[in-house]
Design a protein around this motif. Structure first.
Motif, PDB file in Angstrom:
ATOM      1  N   SER A  91       1.038  -1.144   0.157  1.00 43.17           N
ATOM      2  CA  SER A  91       0.178  -0.238   0.214  1.00 43.17           C
ATOM      3  C   SER A  91       0.909   1.097  -0.377  1.00 43.17           C
ATOM      4  O   SER A  91       0.287   2.329  -0.938  1.00 43.17           O
ATOM      5  N   ALA A  92       2.014   1.378   0.803  1.00 41.45           N
ATOM      6  CA  ALA A  92       2.472   2.836   0.710  1.00 41.45           C
ATOM      7  C   ALA A  92       3.350   2.694  -0.388  1.00 41.45           C
ATOM      8  O   ALA A  92       3.729   4.207  -1.083  1.00 41.45           O
ATOM      9  N   HIS A  93       3.536   1.585  -1.335  1.00 43.01           N
ATOM     10  CA  HIS A  93       4.067   2.177  -2.743  1.00 43.01           C
ATOM     11  C   HIS A  93       3.299   2.558  -3.742  1.00 43.01           C
ATOM     12  O   HIS A  93       3.266   2.447  -4.910  1.00 43.01           O
ATOM     13  N   VAL A  94       1.601   2.724  -3.269  1.00 43.77           N
ATOM     14  CA  VAL A  94       0.662   2.309  -4.839  1.00 43.77           C
ATOM     15  C   VAL A  94       0.685   3.808  -5.096  1.00 43.77           C
ATOM     16  O   VAL A  94       0.470   4.311  -6.213  1.00 43.77           O
ATOM     17  N   SER A  95       0.693   5.701  -4.098  1.00 39.46           N
ATOM     18  CA  SER A  95       0.856   6.429  -5.114  1.00 39.46           C
ATOM     19  C   SER A  95       2.203   6.296  -5.455  1.00 39.46           C
ATOM     20  O   SER A  95       2.195   7.193  -6.746  1.00 39.46           O
ATOM     21  N   ALA A  96       3.104   6.149  -5.591  1.00 44.14           N
ATOM     22  CA  ALA A  96       4.291   6.189  -6.596  1.00 44.14           C
ATOM     23  C   ALA A  96       4.459   5.361  -7.486  1.00 44.14           C
ATOM     24  O   ALA A  96       5.091   6.048  -8.332  1.00 44.14           O
ATOM     25  N   LEU A  97       3.574   4.831  -8.148  1.00 46.19           N
ATOM     26  CA  LEU A  97       3.284   3.874  -8.858  1.00 46.19           C
ATOM     27  C   LEU A  97       2.505   4.950  -9.366  1.00 46.19           C
ATOM     28  O   LEU A  97       2.751   4.855 -10.916  1.00 46.19           O
ATOM     29  N   THR A  98       1.002   5.062  -8.969  1.00 48.25           N
ATOM     30  CA  THR A  98      -0.104   5.864 -10.210  1.00 48.25           C
ATOM     31  C   THR A  98       0.650   7.129 -10.402  1.00 48.25           C
ATOM     32  O   THR A  98       0.116   7.787 -10.917  1.00 48.25           O
ATOM     33  N   GLY A  99       1.407   8.081  -9.597  1.00 45.96           N
ATOM     34  CA  GLY A  99       2.254   9.438  -9.782  1.00 45.96           C
ATOM     35  C   GLY A  99       2.854   9.575 -10.767  1.00 45.96           C
ATOM     36  O   GLY A  99       3.498  10.272 -10.701  1.00 45.96           O
ATOM     37  N   GLY A 100       3.655   7.968 -10.791  1.00 48.38           N
ATOM     38  CA  GLY A 100       4.954   8.428 -11.521  1.00 48.38           C
ATOM     39  C   GLY A 100       6.140   8.249 -11.330  1.00 48.38           C
ATOM     40  O   GLY A 100       7.111   8.204 -11.454  1.00 48.38           O
ATOM     41  N   TRP A 101       6.169   7.968 -10.138  1.00 46.09           N
ATOM     42  CA  TRP A 101       8.218   8.361  -9.572  1.00 46.09           C
ATOM     43  C   TRP A 101       8.289   7.154  -9.369  1.00 46.09           C
ATOM     44  O   TRP A 101       9.696   7.118  -8.998  1.00 46.09           O
ATOM     45  N   ALA A 102       7.500   5.732  -9.158  1.00 45.60           N
ATOM     46  CA  ALA A 102       8.158   4.979  -9.670  1.00 45.60           C
ATOM     47  C   ALA A 102       8.525   4.160 -10.315  1.00 45.60           C
ATOM     48  O   ALA A 102       9.920   2.813  -9.928  1.00 45.60           O
ATOM     49  N   ALA A 103       8.893   4.209 -11.522  1.00 48.03           N
ATOM     50  CA  ALA A 103       8.709   3.332 -12.590  1.00 48.03           C
ATOM     51  C   ALA A 103       8.576   5.071 -13.853  1.00 48.03           C
ATOM     52  O   ALA A 103       7.752   5.880 -14.383  1.00 48.03           O
ATOM     53  N   ASP A 104       9.093   4.759 -14.888  1.00 47.50           N
ATOM     54  CA  ASP A 104       8.583   5.887 -15.860  1.00 47.50           C
ATOM     55  C   ASP A 104       8.148   4.771 -16.978  1.00 47.50           C
ATOM     56  O   ASP A 104       8.722   3.895 -17.530  1.00 47.50           O
ATOM     57  N   ALA A 105       6.965   4.742 -16.431  1.00 47.95           N
ATOM     58  CA  ALA A 105       5.701   3.553 -17.377  1.00 47.95           C
ATOM     59  C   ALA A 105       5.609   4.352 -19.023  1.00 47.95           C
ATOM     60  O   ALA A 105       5.291   5.242 -18.976  1.00 47.95           O
ATOM     61  N   ARG A 106       5.686   3.429 -19.431  1.00 49.10           N
ATOM     62  CA  ARG A 106       4.732   3.206 -21.573  1.00 49.10           C
ATOM     63  C   ARG A 106       3.797   2.534 -21.589  1.00 49.10           C
ATOM     64  O   ARG A 106       3.906   1.396 -21.099  1.00 49.10           O
ATOM     65  N   PHE A 107       3.088   2.577 -22.857  1.00 49.47           N
ATOM     66  CA  PHE A 107       2.336   1.896 -23.055  1.00 49.47           C
ATOM     67  C   PHE A 107       2.478   1.828 -24.483  1.00 49.47           C
ATOM     68  O   PHE A 107       2.482   2.609 -25.311  1.00 49.47           O
ATOM     69  N   ALA A 108       3.226   0.787 -24.598  1.00 45.34           N
ATOM     70  CA  ALA A 108       3.136   0.220 -26.162  1.00 45.34           C
ATOM     71  C   ALA A 108       2.376   0.222 -27.147  1.00 45.34           C
ATOM     72  O   ALA A 108       1.302  -0.794 -27.525  1.00 45.34           O
ATOM     73  N   TYR A 109       1.058   0.844 -28.511  1.00 41.35           N
ATOM     74  CA  TYR A 109       0.185   1.254 -28.819  1.00 41.35           C
ATOM     75  C   TYR A 109       0.926   0.272 -29.905  1.00 41.35           C
ATOM     76  O   TYR A 109       2.046   1.224 -31.112  1.00 41.35           O
ATOM     77  N   TYR A 110       0.170  -1.039 -30.402  1.00 46.26           N
ATOM     78  CA  TYR A 110       0.122  -0.579 -31.965  1.00 46.26           C
ATOM     79  C   TYR A 110      -0.746  -1.038 -32.839  1.00 46.26           C
ATOM     80  O   TYR A 110      -1.168  -1.759 -34.072  1.00 46.26           O
ATOM     81  N   GLY A 111      -2.510  -0.537 -32.048  1.00 47.58           N
ATOM     82  CA  GLY A 111      -3.006  -1.243 -32.504  1.00 47.58           C
ATOM     83  C   GLY A 111      -3.877  -0.560 -33.666  1.00 47.58           C
ATOM     84  O   GLY A 111      -4.601  -1.585 -34.688  1.00 47.58           O
ATOM     85  N   ASP A 112      -3.609   0.315 -34.164  1.00 48.01           N
ATOM     86  CA  ASP A 112      -3.396   1.546 -35.375  1.00 48.01           C
ATOM     87  C   ASP A 112      -3.605   0.690 -36.528  1.00 48.01           C
ATOM     88  O   ASP A 112      -3.689   0.397 -37.754  1.00 48.01           O
ATOM     89  N   LEU A 113      -1.879  -0.398 -36.008  1.00 47.03           N
ATOM     90  CA  LEU A 113      -1.797  -1.042 -37.074  1.00 47.03           C
ATOM     91  C   LEU A 113      -3.012  -2.082 -38.107  1.00 47.03           C
ATOM     92  O   LEU A 113      -2.215  -2.271 -39.064  1.00 47.03           O
ATOM     93  N   PHE A 114      -3.373  -2.320 -36.711  1.00 45.12           N
ATOM     94  CA  PHE A 114      -4.313  -3.648 -37.726  1.00 45.12           C
ATOM     95  C   PHE A 114      -5.195  -2.952 -38.838  1.00 45.12           C
ATOM     96  O   PHE A 114      -6.105  -3.526 -39.070  1.00 45.12           O
TER      97      PHE A 114
END
Length: 321
Positions: A38-61
């Motif tokens: 629980s202590a790490h939830v805000s860091a995760l959703t706030g972007g402090w715990a990781a540089d999060a990326r969503f690899a989107y390729y759906g448009d290629l279909f």
């Protein structure tokens, strides 16, 4: 050092990558609390715990068809592969001795199987595309599947599932490169070449990510696969590259999660047929159990404490280095 967290999606219609990233992160946060993080939830959703990326390729279909082949040939091959994939998934579920299938689901599965593989000489067997749509019509009659799966019709569902065949048949070209290569390039662009990376892939995305990581030199501290079709023996497994299946050289840990009620995750214990890499890293498969008739969505998996717990723990450890 802030690690790079890369999410790789599976089949589906158009997506808003920013909204999807937020949904997947919130799902992880949902599971992180019960997992003791629980202590790490805000860091995760706030972007402090990781540089999060969503690899989107759906448009290629969006553009179907391949250049340089006979008209209709590629569509037919895709339909044949999709029919084989569905048949294997249905047979696997019907044959699982550990399942206590509700009567309605068992009947729908048997009906779908008959439509996918009609008896020899049966009238109205039709082309593979018709067999797939007819089978999906039966499957979508399972109580709750249509509502919770987000699928509006058998034809729409066939189009989305057909993305697996279009990727694995590797024949569609834009005149320069094939569809599968363009998809893997989207994932590779999200990886940090210096590392460390944590990659979380779902459904078809597990195939895409696995092949991408074999081609990419970046350090992968953790590879997480969810609801993977990699074990579908006839339609998927032999077509994955490189073959035989093996853990990519730069992966230091691989966790694979499957739900017994997930129709897509056939032969889910990937370590039974995946070679370890030079560091003896092999998949480690774990079963999770979600409520509901349709457990395949990525967010359903990510909200499981058994999935979110080791993911958040890995990100936290990497960030503290």
């Amino acid at each position: 050092m802030k690690p790079r967290l890369v999410f790789v999606h599976g089949i589906g219609g158009p997506r808003d990558p920013a909204a999807e990233l937020d949904e997947w992160l919130r799902a992880v946060a949902t599971g992180a609390g019960p997992a003791g993080h629980s202590a790490h939830v805000s860091a995760l959703t706030g972007g402090w715990a990781a540089d999060a990326r969503f690899a989107y390729y759906g448009d290629l279909f969006r553009t179907a068809g391949a250049q340089g082949g006979a008209a209709g040939t590629q569509d037919h091959e895709d339909d044949e592969l999709l029919a084989a994939l569905l048949l294997e998934a249905v047979d696997g579920r019907l044959a699982d001795p550990g399942l206590d299938l509700p009567a309605a689901e068992a009947a729908a599965l048997r009906h779908a199987r008959t439509r996918l593989a009609p008896p020899s000489g049966a009238q109205g067997a039709g082309a593979p595309a018709r067999r797939v749509v007819n089978a999906l019509t039966s499957l979508l009659a399972v109580p709750g599947l249509r509502a919770t799966g987000g699928w509006l019709s058998a034809r729409l569902t066939a189009g989305m599932l057909g993305q697996v065949a279009r990727y694995l048949n590797r024949a569609e070209s834009d005149g320069t490169t094939t569809l599968d290569r363009r998809i893997r390039a989207r994932v590779a662009d999200c990886l940090d070449p210096e590392g460390p990376n944590v990659v979380v892939a779902h459904s078809l995305g597990t195939v895409v990510a696995l092949e991408t990581l074999h081609e990419h030199p970046a350090d992968i501290a953790l590879f997480v696969t969810l609801g993977s079709p990699l074990g579908i023996r006839g339609a998927v497994h032999p077509r994955v590259r490189p073959h035989p299946l093996a853990t990519p050289a730069t992966v230091r840990r691989w966790l694979n999660f499957w739900d017994r009620d997930d129709l897509v995750a056939a032969r889910p214990v990937l370590e039974d047929f995946t070679r370890p890499n030079a560091d003896a890293v092999a998949p480690h498969s774990r079963r999770v159990d979600s409520d509901g008739a349709w457990v395949h969505p990525a967010a359903t998996y990510l909200a499981q404490p058994a999935v979110a717990g080791p993911l958040v723990e890995a990100l936290t450890t990497l960030a503290e280095r």
